[in-house]
Design a protein around this motif. Sequence first.
Motif, mmCIF file in Angstrom:
data_model
loop_
_atom_site.group_PDB
_atom_site.id
_atom_site.type_symbol
_atom_site.label_atom_id
_atom_site.label_comp_id
_atom_site.label_asym_id
_atom_site.label_seq_id
_atom_site.Cartn_x
_atom_site.Cartn_y
_atom_site.Cartn_z
ATOM 1 N N GLU A 63 0.839 -1.204 0.000
ATOM 2 C CA GLU A 63 0.000 0.000 0.000
ATOM 3 C C GLU A 63 0.870 1.248 0.000
ATOM 4 O OE1 GLU A 63 -2.779 -0.092 3.224
ATOM 5 O OE2 GLU A 63 -3.830 -1.822 2.424
ATOM 6 N N ASN A 64 1.952 1.219 0.809
ATOM 7 C CA ASN A 64 2.867 2.363 0.829
ATOM 8 C C ASN A 64 3.520 2.562 -0.542
ATOM 9 O OD1 ASN A 64 2.375 3.010 3.473
ATOM 10 N ND2 ASN A 64 4.090 1.814 4.287
ATOM 11 N N GLN A 65 3.942 1.445 -1.145
ATOM 12 C CA GLN A 65 4.559 1.541 -2.469
ATOM 13 C C GLN A 65 3.550 2.045 -3.495
ATOM 14 O OE1 GLN A 65 6.225 -2.314 -3.189
ATOM 15 N NE2 GLN A 65 8.095 -1.901 -1.995
ATOM 16 N N LEU A 66 2.310 1.543 -3.383
ATOM 17 C CA LEU A 66 1.269 2.045 -4.295
ATOM 18 C C LEU A 66 1.030 3.541 -4.069
ATOM 19 C CD1 LEU A 66 -1.359 -0.829 -4.352
ATOM 20 C CD2 LEU A 66 0.073 -0.058 -6.228
ATOM 21 N N GLY A 67 1.042 3.948 -2.786
ATOM 22 C CA GLY A 67 0.901 5.374 -2.482
ATOM 23 C C GLY A 67 2.046 6.168 -3.080
ATOM 24 N N ASN A 68 3.280 5.635 -2.939
ATOM 25 C CA ASN A 68 4.437 6.306 -3.530
ATOM 26 C C ASN A 68 4.317 6.358 -5.044
ATOM 27 O OD1 ASN A 68 5.540 6.714 -1.017
ATOM 28 N ND2 ASN A 68 6.894 4.930 -1.097
ATOM 29 N N LEU A 69 3.904 5.218 -5.639
ATOM 30 C CA LEU A 69 3.721 5.192 -7.094
ATOM 31 C C LEU A 69 2.625 6.166 -7.527
ATOM 32 C CD1 LEU A 69 4.034 1.412 -7.995
ATOM 33 C CD2 LEU A 69 5.591 3.248 -8.620
ATOM 34 N N SER A 70 1.566 6.222 -6.706
ATOM 35 C CA SER A 70 0.477 7.149 -7.019
ATOM 36 C C SER A 70 0.994 8.581 -6.974
ATOM 37 C CB SER A 70 -0.662 6.961 -6.025
ATOM 38 O OG SER A 70 -1.661 7.932 -6.243
ATOM 39 N N GLY A 71 1.788 8.903 -5.935
ATOM 40 C CA GLY A 71 2.372 10.241 -5.844
ATOM 41 C C GLY A 71 3.297 10.522 -7.011
ATOM 42 N N GLU A 74 1.231 11.082 -10.014
ATOM 43 C CA GLU A 74 0.648 12.425 -9.995
ATOM 44 C C GLU A 74 1.686 13.479 -10.371
ATOM 45 O OE1 GLU A 74 -1.515 13.531 -6.485
ATOM 46 O OE2 GLU A 74 -2.430 11.548 -6.341
ATOM 47 N N ARG A 75 2.904 13.332 -9.838
ATOM 48 C CA ARG A 75 3.949 14.291 -10.171
ATOM 49 C C ARG A 75 4.286 14.226 -11.666
ATOM 50 N NH1 ARG A 75 5.851 12.382 -5.298
ATOM 51 N NH2 ARG A 75 7.458 11.072 -6.250
ATOM 52 N N LYS A 76 4.356 13.005 -12.195
ATOM 53 C CA LYS A 76 4.637 12.853 -13.631
ATOM 54 C C LYS A 76 3.492 13.448 -14.449
ATOM 55 C CE LYS A 76 8.537 10.585 -13.500
ATOM 56 N NZ LYS A 76 9.745 11.028 -14.091
ATOM 57 N N ALA A 77 2.266 13.172 -14.023
ATOM 58 C CA ALA A 77 1.101 13.721 -14.740
ATOM 59 C C ALA A 77 1.118 15.241 -14.677
ATOM 60 C CB ALA A 77 -0.195 13.172 -14.153
ATOM 61 N N ASP A 78 1.462 15.774 -13.486
ATOM 62 C CA ASP A 78 1.563 17.229 -13.366
ATOM 63 C C ASP A 78 2.645 17.763 -14.294
ATOM 64 O OD1 ASP A 78 -0.444 17.312 -11.489
ATOM 65 O OD2 ASP A 78 0.909 17.447 -9.752
ATOM 66 N N GLY A 79 3.769 17.031 -14.365
ATOM 67 C CA GLY A 79 4.845 17.431 -15.273
ATOM 68 C C GLY A 79 4.379 17.417 -16.722
ATOM 69 N N ILE A 80 3.611 16.379 -17.077
ATOM 70 C CA ILE A 80 3.104 16.281 -18.455
ATOM 71 C C ILE A 80 2.125 17.415 -18.728
ATOM 72 C CG2 ILE A 80 1.649 14.889 -19.980
ATOM 73 C CD1 ILE A 80 2.990 12.412 -18.727
ATOM 74 N N ASN A 82 1.991 20.296 -17.197
ATOM 75 C CA ASN A 82 2.760 21.538 -17.294
ATOM 76 C C ASN A 82 3.487 21.626 -18.630
ATOM 77 O OD1 ASN A 82 1.973 22.409 -14.767
ATOM 78 N ND2 ASN A 82 3.755 21.566 -13.725
ATOM 79 N N GLY A 83 4.043 20.484 -19.079
ATOM 80 C CA GLY A 83 4.718 20.465 -20.379
ATOM 81 C C GLY A 83 3.756 20.774 -21.516
ATOM 82 N N ILE A 84 2.559 20.183 -21.438
ATOM 83 C CA ILE A 84 1.552 20.441 -22.483
ATOM 84 C C ILE A 84 1.112 21.897 -22.424
ATOM 85 C CG2 ILE A 84 -0.820 19.910 -23.176
ATOM 86 C CD1 ILE A 84 -0.232 16.993 -22.435
ATOM 87 N N SER A 85 0.936 22.417 -21.196
ATOM 88 C CA SER A 85 0.555 23.829 -21.069
ATOM 89 C C SER A 85 1.634 24.725 -21.654
ATOM 90 C CB SER A 85 0.335 24.184 -19.602
ATOM 91 O OG SER A 85 -0.752 23.466 -19.078
ATOM 92 N N SER A 86 2.898 24.408 -21.335
ATOM 93 C CA SER A 86 4.000 25.205 -21.885
ATOM 94 C C SER A 86 4.031 25.110 -23.400
ATOM 95 C CB SER A 86 5.336 24.734 -21.308
ATOM 96 O OG SER A 86 5.385 24.974 -19.928
#
Length: 190
Positions: A63-71, A74-80, A82-86
């Motif tokens: 569960e912790n690893q899934l939480g880390n993977l989820s985080g 999310e960070r990768k998705a946010d990066g994507i 942001n990249g798409i917005s840029s």
Amino acid sequence: MGENMSLSDIAAVTGNNNGFGNSWILIILFALIFGNGGFYGNGNGRAATVEDINNSANATRMENQLGNLSGLTERKADGIVNGISSLGYELAQQFGNTNTAMAQGFCNTSKEILESRYLNEKAIADSNASITAKINDLSSRMDADKIATLQAQVNELKMQQMFCGVPKINPYAYGVYNTAPQLGCGCNNV
């Protein structure tokens, strides 16, 4: 153990010791109480084994690893995002620059066309004025020639009128004069 047992009750029983062993005891008790084979579990009367506790700990790690993977996701998705917005911003800026350049190009082209049109029309007007001036000059000279020709004819007719009835002298005949009046000049019907 009773049904109303809380974590503080368990801490009191274990001696409220903060050592590593007490943590395992709490985990084991928690697994016994709330796990599949615990006191309040599915009621089949089976006690939690070490394998059950390891599975529970593995599940917690997963569960912790899934939480880390989820985080991380999310960070990768946010990066994507942001990249798409840029990229979208850059594309919009490039389109704006392109539109500005095209508008400027069309404006410059229109200006050049208008300047060329003006110069062509001015050249045509200048050419027409030159042609008109030459035609007027030629017409004036033709009129002057015509007037001169007519004046010469009038002068000749006046001369004939003036010498009507005067005898014609032949300058080539030596000593011989033609004293006969000129005939056919229209005076005195002769």
